[in-house]
Design an enzyme around this catalytic site. Sequence first.
Site, PDB file in Angstrom:
ATOM      1  N   LYS A  63       0.869  -1.185   0.000  1.00 16.77           N
ATOM      2  CA  LYS A  63       0.000   0.000   0.000  1.00 16.77           C
ATOM      3  C   LYS A  63       0.895   1.220   0.000  1.00 16.77           C
ATOM      4  O   LYS A  63       2.012   1.173   0.511  1.00 16.77           O
ATOM      5  CB  LYS A  63      -0.867   0.015   1.267  1.00 16.77           C
ATOM      6  N   ASP A 123      -7.105   4.108  -4.496  1.00 14.46           N
ATOM      7  CA  ASP A 123      -7.756   3.980  -3.178  1.00 14.46           C
ATOM      8  C   ASP A 123      -8.359   5.374  -2.943  1.00 14.46           C
ATOM      9  O   ASP A 123      -8.608   6.107  -3.918  1.00 14.46           O
ATOM     10  CB  ASP A 123      -6.740   3.580  -2.091  1.00 14.46           C
TER      11      ASP A 123
HETATM   12  P1  NDP Z   1     -13.022   7.609  -2.915  1.00 12.68           P
HETATM   13  O1  NDP Z   1     -11.942   8.601  -2.724  1.00 12.68           O
HETATM   14  O2  NDP Z   1     -13.572   7.353  -4.250  1.00 12.68           O
HETATM   15  O3  NDP Z   1     -14.250   7.934  -1.950  1.00 12.68           O
HETATM   16  C1  NDP Z   1     -14.067   8.021  -0.564  1.00 12.68           C
HETATM   17  C2  NDP Z   1     -15.385   8.435   0.053  1.00 12.68           C
HETATM   18  O4  NDP Z   1     -15.292   8.306   1.470  1.00 12.68           O
HETATM   19  C3  NDP Z   1     -15.718   9.891  -0.216  1.00 12.68           C
HETATM   20  O5  NDP Z   1     -17.104  10.040  -0.206  1.00 12.68           O
HETATM   21  C4  NDP Z   1     -15.072  10.588   0.972  1.00 12.68           C
HETATM   22  O6  NDP Z   1     -15.642  11.845   1.280  1.00 12.68           O
HETATM   23  C5  NDP Z   1     -15.351   9.610   2.079  1.00 12.68           C
HETATM   24  N1  NDP Z   1     -14.309   9.737   3.089  1.00 12.68           N
HETATM   25  C6  NDP Z   1     -12.979   9.610   2.899  1.00 12.68           C
HETATM   26  N2  NDP Z   1     -12.309   9.829   4.035  1.00 12.68           N
HETATM   27  C7  NDP Z   1     -13.250  10.101   4.955  1.00 12.68           C
HETATM   28  C8  NDP Z   1     -13.182  10.419   6.316  1.00 12.68           C
HETATM   29  N3  NDP Z   1     -12.008  10.490   6.966  1.00 12.68           N
HETATM   30  N4  NDP Z   1     -14.374  10.616   6.967  1.00 12.68           N
HETATM   31  C9  NDP Z   1     -15.566  10.545   6.294  1.00 12.68           C
HETATM   32  N5  NDP Z   1     -15.672  10.267   4.995  1.00 12.68           N
HETATM   33  C10 NDP Z   1     -14.539  10.046   4.340  1.00 12.68           C
HETATM   34  O7  NDP Z   1     -12.436   6.244  -2.271  1.00 12.68           O
HETATM   35  P2  NDP Z   1     -12.964   4.748  -2.459  1.00 12.68           P
HETATM   36  O8  NDP Z   1     -14.423   4.731  -2.645  1.00 12.68           O
HETATM   37  O9  NDP Z   1     -12.079   4.094  -3.436  1.00 12.68           O
HETATM   38  O10 NDP Z   1     -12.590   4.125  -1.024  1.00 12.68           O
HETATM   39  C11 NDP Z   1     -13.527   4.041   0.050  1.00 12.68           C
HETATM   40  C12 NDP Z   1     -13.079   2.960   1.013  1.00 12.68           C
HETATM   41  O11 NDP Z   1     -13.022   1.711   0.322  1.00 12.68           O
HETATM   42  C13 NDP Z   1     -11.689   3.146   1.616  1.00 12.68           C
HETATM   43  O12 NDP Z   1     -11.685   2.594   2.929  1.00 12.68           O
HETATM   44  C14 NDP Z   1     -10.810   2.286   0.718  1.00 12.68           C
HETATM   45  O13 NDP Z   1      -9.622   1.900   1.365  1.00 12.68           O
HETATM   46  C15 NDP Z   1     -11.737   1.115   0.492  1.00 12.68           C
HETATM   47  N6  NDP Z   1     -11.465   0.269  -0.672  1.00 12.68           N
HETATM   48  C16 NDP Z   1     -11.351   0.787  -1.924  1.00 12.68           C
HETATM   49  C17 NDP Z   1     -11.126  -0.042  -2.998  1.00 12.68           C
HETATM   50  C18 NDP Z   1     -11.072   0.465  -4.393  1.00 12.68           C
HETATM   51  O14 NDP Z   1     -10.950  -0.348  -5.304  1.00 12.68           O
HETATM   52  N7  NDP Z   1     -11.186   1.763  -4.641  1.00 12.68           N
HETATM   53  C19 NDP Z   1     -10.932  -1.489  -2.816  1.00 12.68           C
HETATM   54  C20 NDP Z   1     -11.158  -1.950  -1.469  1.00 12.68           C
HETATM   55  C21 NDP Z   1     -11.388  -1.079  -0.446  1.00 12.68           C
HETATM   56  P3  NDP Z   1     -14.874  13.186   0.822  1.00 12.68           P
HETATM   57  O15 NDP Z   1     -15.167  13.310  -0.640  1.00 12.68           O
HETATM   58  O16 NDP Z   1     -15.458  14.260   1.658  1.00 12.68           O
HETATM   59  O17 NDP Z   1     -13.414  12.945   1.113  1.00 12.68           O
HETATM   60  O1  2IT Z   2      -7.944  -1.688  -0.633  1.00 17.10           O
HETATM   61  C1  2IT Z   2      -7.900  -2.200  -1.767  1.00 17.10           C
HETATM   62  O2  2IT Z   2      -8.043  -3.408  -1.943  1.00 17.10           O
HETATM   63  C2  2IT Z   2      -7.702  -1.315  -2.917  1.00 17.10           C
HETATM   64  N1  2IT Z   2      -7.645  -0.107  -2.746  1.00 17.10           N
HETATM   65  C3  2IT Z   2      -7.536  -1.898  -4.300  1.00 17.10           C
HETATM   66  C4  2IT Z   2      -6.118  -2.349  -4.512  1.00 17.10           C
HETATM   67  C5  2IT Z   2      -5.784  -2.787  -5.910  1.00 17.10           C
HETATM   68  O3  2IT Z   2      -4.609  -3.096  -6.128  1.00 17.10           O
HETATM   69  O4  2IT Z   2      -6.655  -2.831  -6.788  1.00 17.10           O
END
Ligand code: NDP
Ligand code: 2IT
Length: 449
Positions: free
Chosen positions: A122, A162
């Site tokens: 990461k 992420d």
């Molecule tokens: P994005 O940046 O696309 O969206 C994040 C969302 O969560 C936004 O709405 C953001 O609001 C909100 N957010 C972020 N930080 C905070 C905080 N500290 N408090 C409240 N709201 C918050 O990210 P993803 O959708 O990709 O990721 C969301 C979660 O999913 C994370 O935990 C990530 O690690 C996990 N994840 C993502 C994967 C992926 O493929 N993208 C895979 C597996 C897990 P704002 O716009 O105000 O920041």
């Molecule tokens: O938390 C996660 O699994 C991710 N942000 C996706 C990682 C990846 O390599 O696609």
Amino acid sequence: MLDALQYVKDRDPDQKEFHQAVLEVFESVQPVIDRNPELAKERILERITEPERVIQFRVPWMDDSGQVQVNRGFRIEMSSAIGPYKGGLRFHPSVNLSILKFLAFEQVFKNALTTLPMGGGKGGSDFDPKGKSDSEVMRFCQSFMAELYRHIGPNTDVPAGDIGVGGREIGYLFGMYKKLSNEFTGVLTGKSISWGGSLIRPEATGYGCVYFAAEMLTANNDTLDGKICLVSGSGNVAQYTVEKLLELGAKPITLSDSAGYILDEEGIDSEKLAFVMQLKNVRRGRISEYIEKYPGAVYTPLDPSLEYNPLWNHKADCAFPSATENEINFKDAMNLVNNGVKLVAEGANMPSTPEAIAYYLDNNILFGLGKAANAGGVAVSGLEMSQNSMRLNWTREEVDNRLKQIMKSIHTACVEAAEAYQQPGNYVVGANIAGFMKVVNAMRDQGLV
Ligand code: NDP
Ligand code: 2IT
């Protein structure tokens, strides 16, 4: 186990998120250590918690007003036991070593669960893309990659997105990698489809999480049809969770960002979702703007003085935390249960505190732990790597079917591991033991490296 945990804490006393992630795994795998005392002798727990490599670097860049800015860049190369390091990059002001080590540690077991040959890593930066122009984001990404490129490669370490890193950022990062290395390779995943990306990768985490929830329900003779769902976040994971929930007949009623949440009791339908996608991905606006377009909904700004998050305090059947770590505490878990929620599937990484998880398990909630439930994203990243290696593209149907199959096999692996250790229905123990065993067996085969 206690010795190993103390060892981890003593080495880095201020890394509380990392300790939290380690404690959860150590508690789950204690019965494995008890059955196999040689693992303690081989100091497997001490080895598996020590990153193979930690890279930290300076990222200087110039903003649009000509001011010099300096951020920190990181890459944690946690484990290459079963494949090249693989995991996302997070750009968010909260990013530090503790957060990235917890994410890298979870990634190791998550990637093992996918059945694909990927190690865990990461990275990211304390850079905040919010409010930055496209050119500022580009200059930042180029400076970030000017250092990162020497540490990564399609057979070494393959980053992805992420929080704060989506298609735009992956594009700028890829462009700079290509220029510096003079190679067009699958060094990043989440690429655009016209230059090496995979269909379904943007959808994969949200879709996969809903597939996992559907598997948990099927195992209990139930379906998502008609279920009222609470979803947090409004980014990549939340959006495609809502899309798949709608397809399966469920009714999502909430979305949020870091400033507050919206409740739409009539349901967030596909037209409203299309508005949210445009708002968040193109205009880069705030979720509060939802109520200007749909006045029937209610917006509640975040109130830091509250000990709970009111988003989790509405009548519902299922919850899909899809924003960030520790967004559901003990009080929130109690509110969920009191409001009739029977299933929690974690789209985010570690969104539930240990106290919340204990409360779910005490109350027989069907609880899909993040490293199992949200593994669909990295699984399709693995499929993107396969397609890049073959220089071929699979169709949407092909990738989606493989994703479904992978989520099903993760579900089965969790169920079987939990049963083998006399904890049927406990997906926490199941996911942690199944992921751990695969990584540990590979480490033992490869000796002390
Ligand atoms: P994005 O940046 O696309 O969206 C994040 C969302 O969560 C936004 O709405 C953001 O609001 C909100 N957010 C972020 N930080 C905070 C905080 N500290 N408090 C409240 N709201 C918050 O990210 P993803 O959708 O990709 O990721 C969301 C979660 O999913 C994370 O935990 C990530 O690690 C996990 N994840 C993502 C994967 C992926 O493929 N993208 C895979 C597996 C897990 P704002 O716009 O105000 O920041
Ligand atoms: O938390 C996660 O699994 C991710 N942000 C996706 C990682 C990846 O390599 O696609």
